[in-house]
Scaffold this active site. Sequence first.
Site, short mmCIF file in Angstrom:
data_model
loop_
_atom_site.label_atom_id
_atom_site.label_comp_id
_atom_site.label_asym_id
_atom_site.label_seq_id
_atom_site.Cartn_x
_atom_site.Cartn_y
_atom_site.Cartn_z
N ALA A 56 0.96 -1.20 0.05
CA ALA A 56 -0.04 0.00 0.08
C ALA A 56 0.71 1.16 0.01
O ALA A 56 0.79 2.37 -0.50
CB ALA A 56 -1.09 -0.24 1.25
N THR A 80 -5.17 -3.36 1.04
CA THR A 80 -5.40 -3.73 2.33
C THR A 80 -4.24 -3.62 3.44
O THR A 80 -3.26 -4.28 3.30
CB THR A 80 -6.07 -5.08 2.41
OG1 THR A 80 -7.11 -5.14 1.33
CG2 THR A 80 -6.56 -5.55 3.65
N SER A 85 0.40 -5.96 15.62
CA SER A 85 0.87 -5.62 16.91
C SER A 85 1.94 -4.59 17.09
O SER A 85 2.32 -4.25 18.21
CB SER A 85 1.31 -6.98 17.72
OG SER A 85 2.64 -7.45 17.18
N HIS A 88 3.39 0.14 12.98
CA HIS A 88 3.60 0.16 11.47
C HIS A 88 2.27 0.49 10.82
O HIS A 88 2.21 1.21 9.75
CB HIS A 88 4.15 -1.31 10.75
CG HIS A 88 4.56 -1.31 9.58
ND1 HIS A 88 3.64 -1.88 8.66
CD2 HIS A 88 5.41 -0.74 8.95
CE1 HIS A 88 4.21 -1.67 7.46
NE2 HIS A 88 5.21 -1.05 7.44
#
Length: 153
Positions: A56, A80, A85, A88
């Site tokens: 992306a 997408t 976690s 980023h």
Amino acid sequence: MAKITGNLVATGLKFSIVTARFNDFINDKLLSGAVDTLVRHGAVESDIDTVWVPGAFEIPLVAKKMAESGKYDAVICLGTVIRGSTTHYDYVCNEVAKGIGAVALQTGVPIMFGVLTTESIEQAIERAGTKAGNKGAECALGAIEMVNVLKAL
């Protein structure tokens, strides 16, 4: 009072679709939805060019190149980004959104933001053709309408 609206007729229009390869199992469905919608509204497949980029984050640069080429009436950006976690996700989502918006303002070409930003894979799947519709198809409709609105101004 004048009311200016764009119709949903894509006959004679040319489109570029920039799609991220990362999460391609979702993005393939977004791309199919976009192409199907463009064709159903009068575009011919030979007037739709698709470009795949690694992820992306790379979408805005290629969208800018496509818009500046003068070959396309609109550029549709699909991808997408699913939260993980780390932070980023936040950096990628923010920069992609800013970049795509900047390209539209810099070039005057409709650049459609079809990058899913979801909390889970399930949310992404829902937005790629199941219970939340297909966001690629929605972006294609938006692209057609924006081209025709700009022509009417």
